[in-house]
Design an enzyme around this catalytic site. Structure first.
Site, PDB file in Angstrom:
ATOM      1  N   ASP A   1       0.885  -1.120  -0.036  1.00 47.71           N
ATOM      2  CA  ASP A   1       0.376   0.139   0.208  1.00 47.71           C
ATOM      3  C   ASP A   1       0.632   1.431  -0.383  1.00 47.71           C
ATOM      4  OD1 ASP A   1      -2.404  -1.589  -0.316  1.00 47.71           O
ATOM      5  OD2 ASP A   1      -2.867  -1.608   1.975  1.00 47.71           O
TER       6      ASP A   1
ATOM      7  N   TYR B   1     -10.317  -0.839   1.038  1.00 48.49           N
ATOM      8  CA  TYR B   1      -9.875  -0.615   3.052  1.00 48.49           C
ATOM      9  C   TYR B   1      -9.904   0.736   3.146  1.00 48.49           C
ATOM     10  CZ  TYR B   1      -9.907  -5.544   4.184  1.00 48.49           C
ATOM     11  OH  TYR B   1     -10.308  -6.789   5.191  1.00 48.49           O
TER      12      TYR B   1
END
Length: 753
Positions: free
Chosen positions: A376, A461
């Protein structure tokens, strides 16, 4: 009736009338507004913490202007740059070397020069590459130096660069052109012409260095709700490594368990009736799987946390102070929250505490899901920390701070109110005791904690990053995962890789691994690593020598080298592990801070995986190394798109150097396995999905430092516990008999999108 009786009744009647009048006069009157008192200024700081501060919009703009005028090449704004262009990818603060900073903070040395780190993509060159420059001094730069080779041992190949927003736009256009070649199939499967389908990237992008071929998963897009739970069964592989967009190609198509060379072949198979089509009807917005729209009207407001006399912490520039704590805070656009110079009672405990990476690794029987390993940091953990919702993401009365960044643009952007700071009453005693023997008394202290929080939305998310500072001198670091699960189209033996959570939706299993850097300076820079655990010894009872006792004893060790301090995931680790200074406390023990990890991480990747070295930090639940300026981070944004030849390999940090009386860093991995289930719809909840670690004083003090807290409560059986002078809790009714001053609710978080 006797006259005396009449007079008594008359007096009682008058008293009753007076009381009723008072009630009527005061009924409906709003309580007075709470009067805020300035918090005690515990940490003068004098602006020293600005040495760590994120760049201001003005500084970011000055760096851009300098680069545009001094590199001798044409720069295109990254928001519209083609791969064959040169552009500024990002600009961030270049934190000075630790030795230089400490000379300034502790030794009265000169303030280090303020510099920026600029990352540029050079596509319009004979040898396209990624180059990093240090630019300074700010605010008016006059020099730049190339630090790429110094940092990485060579030039960064161009294929390792993260995918830009413009690149995704061009890929989407290519996919839309290809979808138009299968109109009858799309109408039959999805009641769509393709334009209303959402497209989700996967990563990494191939199987070897130099590849840039990505699987994209298509979902039913419904406005106002997450599309991640509505796959239509269609996935496409796009090759987009060429510098010329016109040469990009769709290489493979997947639908419902079958592979095709092109969308044209998919259409031919449909028209030949050799394709099993699962018809997915367009859902209504209110009935779509995963809708977060409220199903009931609002109820009465819940409990509200507020400060009757105003915040008891102070925020000045990039530093917050609270009851002995002092912390400098910031946000890296790639790696997210970073804290520096964490002090308690004036003593530095941690020099740097920073998030390094968040890994999400998936399993599926669809190509996109089975190949997904999201790093990420390469997408932008800090960049995508958007505005927080007052009263939900953080307490309504929290202090909200703007963060500024420059990524894929020549213009600085601001995520307003994207970091919050607040004092949290955990509704739990930090410590307490009720004495019912010898003497009668009660003593205790509320668990009030300073919290620094940010929330990053990384595609589906949402990660909630918490840094908490306790009155006991402990630091708590915690991350919760929420948001939408990612999913695959359910076909074949899909439930080998998760659970069915919708008509055609497989909630795909995945691992979350989070990595942190903790540069502890416990009672000075030079520390050693000490471990303690228990074992049993069998001994005769000394008073009769007729019986045996299994007696636990403490096994103490000092870890001398890095190899002894690298604790592999899912292997036993000493339960007490501490960074010890050279000085002793009053009782003769080394002043220490203990690292205590709370995690349920699964295996990050098998050691035989060709991309394992790119996330080799995931091998270890904890690794302690000597601190080096040339090892500032455990990974790199360039590892995502070339995990086969990673730019930074954390495992190479562990070269078995001595770690006794050295400046040490703890590298900590936390995480958990997530097998999605029905209750993950619409969203994954934070309950049970949080992991983290503590840094706890261990013989650092002579007693629990919270005994000095002004919030302590003590009263004995002989005292009147309801008297304000004897018990501060008795002072609350008058002190809190006011209404909080709540600012009006505003939200501007959809800007910059």
């Amino acid at each position: 009736m006797h006259m005396k009786t009449v007079l008594i009744l008359l007096v009682l009647a008058l008293a009753t009338i007076f009381a009723l009048v008072c009630v009527l006069l005061t009924r409906g009157r709003a309580p007075s507004t709470c009067q805020h008192q300035p918090a005690e200024q515990e940490d003068p700081d004098d602006g020293q913490s600005l040495v760590f501060a994120d760049l201001t919009p003005e500084e970011l703009a000055q760096v851009v202007r300098y680069l545009q005028g001094n590199l001798g090449v044409q720069l295109v704004d990254a928001s519209r740059a083609k791969p064959s262009d040169n552009c500024i990818a990002s600009v961030d603060v270049q934190v000075p070397a630790k030795a230089e900073v400490l000379r300034f903070l502790d030794g009265g040395g000169a303030r280090p020069r303020r510099e920026a780190l600029a990352v540029l993509y050079f596509g319009n060159q004979p040898d396209p590459n990624v180059t990093e420059y240090v630019v300074g001094p700010l605010p008016m730069p006059v020099y730049h130096r190339d630090v790429t080779v110094q940092k990485y041992g060579g030039k960064v190949p161009y294929h390792r660069r993260p995918v830009t927003g413009k690149e995704y736009v061009d890929i989407n256009a290519l996919i839309q052109r290809e979808l138009r070649k299968a109109p009858r199939f799309l109408a039959a499967c999805c009641e769509s012409d393709g334009t209303d389908l959402a497209i989700l990237t996967t990563a990494p992008r191939g199987f070897k260095s130099g590849d840039r071929a990505t699987w994209f998963v298509l979902f039913r897009g419904v406005a106002g709700t997450g599309y991640y739970l509505s796959p239509v069964g269609l996935e496409v592989l796009v090759e987009h490594g060429d510098l010329h967009v016109s040469r990009w190609q769709l290489r493979k198509v997947f639908y419902n368990g079958q592979y095709f060379a092109s969308t044209g072949d998919l259409e031919d198979a449909f028209e030949s009736n050799v394709l099993e089509v699962v018809r997915i009807e367009k859902p209504q917005a209110e009935a779509v799987l995963g809708s977060m729209r409220p199903r009931r009207p609002p109820g009465s407001p819940g409990p509200l946390q507020y400060e009757p006399q105003g915040p008891r912490y102070t925020v000045r520039n990039n530093r917050v102070s609270f009851q002995g704590w002092s912390v400098a805070f910031g946000m890296n656009p790639n790696t997210g929250p970073r804290l520096f110079d964490i002090r308690f009672r004036g003593e530095r405990i941690v020099y740097e505490l920073s998030l390094q990476e968040a890994l999400a690794l998936y399993g599926s029987n669809c190509p996109g899901g089975m190949s997904t390993r999201y790093f990420d940091g390469s997408f932008g953990i800090g960049r995508f920390a958007y505005e927080l919702v007052r009263g939900l993401d953080c307490p309504y009365t929290a202090t909200y701070v703007d963060r500024h960044y420059l990524v894929e643009s020549e213009t600085p952007k601001t995520n307003q109110n994207s970091l919050c700071i607040f004092e949290h009453d955990a509704a739990l005693p930090l410590r307490r005791h009720f004495s019912d023997s010898h003497s009668l008394y009660y003593g205790g202290l509320r668990k009030n904690t300073l919290v620094i929080r940010a929330v990053s939305t990384l595609i589906n998310y949402d990660y909630i990053w918490d840094f908490m500072f306790h009155g006991s001198g402990a630091v708590e670091v915690r991350v919760h995962a929420t948001g939408y699960i990612s999913s695959s189209f359910l076909h074949g033996q899909g439930i080998d890789y998760g659970n069915r959570v919708g008509p055609h939706t497989l909630g795909t299993m995945h691992l979350h691994h989070i990595h942190y850097k903790v540069d502890l300076d416990v009672d000075g820079q030079l520390n050693s690593l000490e471990t303690q655990d228990m074992e049993y010894e069998l001994v005769k009872d000394p008073w009769s020598m007729q019986h045996t006792i299994e007696r636990p004893y403490l096994l103490r060790e000092r870890r001398e080298r890095e190899g002894e301090a690298a604790f592999l995931l899912n292997t036993p680790m000493p339960r007490y592990l501490s960074f010890a200074g050279s000085k002793l406390n009053k009782w003769g023990h080394p002043r220490s801070y203990r690292v205590q990890i709370v995690s349920f991480a699964g295996e990050h990747l098998p050691p035989s995986s060709p991309m394992e070295r790119s996330i080799s930090w995931g091998r270890y639940q904890l690794a302690v190394t000597r601190r080096k300026e040339e090892e500032p981070t455990s990974t790199s944004v360039y590892n995502q798109n070339d995990p086969w030849t990673p730019t930074v390999v954390f495992a190479d940090f562990i070269d078995n150097e001595t770690i006794t009386n050295e400046d040490l860093v703890a590298w900590i991995t936390v995480g958990f396995l997530h097998v999605p289930h029905a209750e993950d719809v619409p969203n994954t909840v934070t309950v049970g999905n949080g992991v983290g670690f503590f840094l706890r004083p261990y013989n650092y003090f002579d007693e629990d430092p919270s005994v000095d807290s002004p919030d302590s409560v003590y009263f004995s059986g002989e005292q009147d516990a309801g008297a304000c002078g004897a018990n501060p809790l008795a002072c609350l009714p008058p002190a809190a008999a006011c209404a909080p001053r709540l600012p009006p609710f505003r939200y501007r978080g959809f800007r910059n999108l």
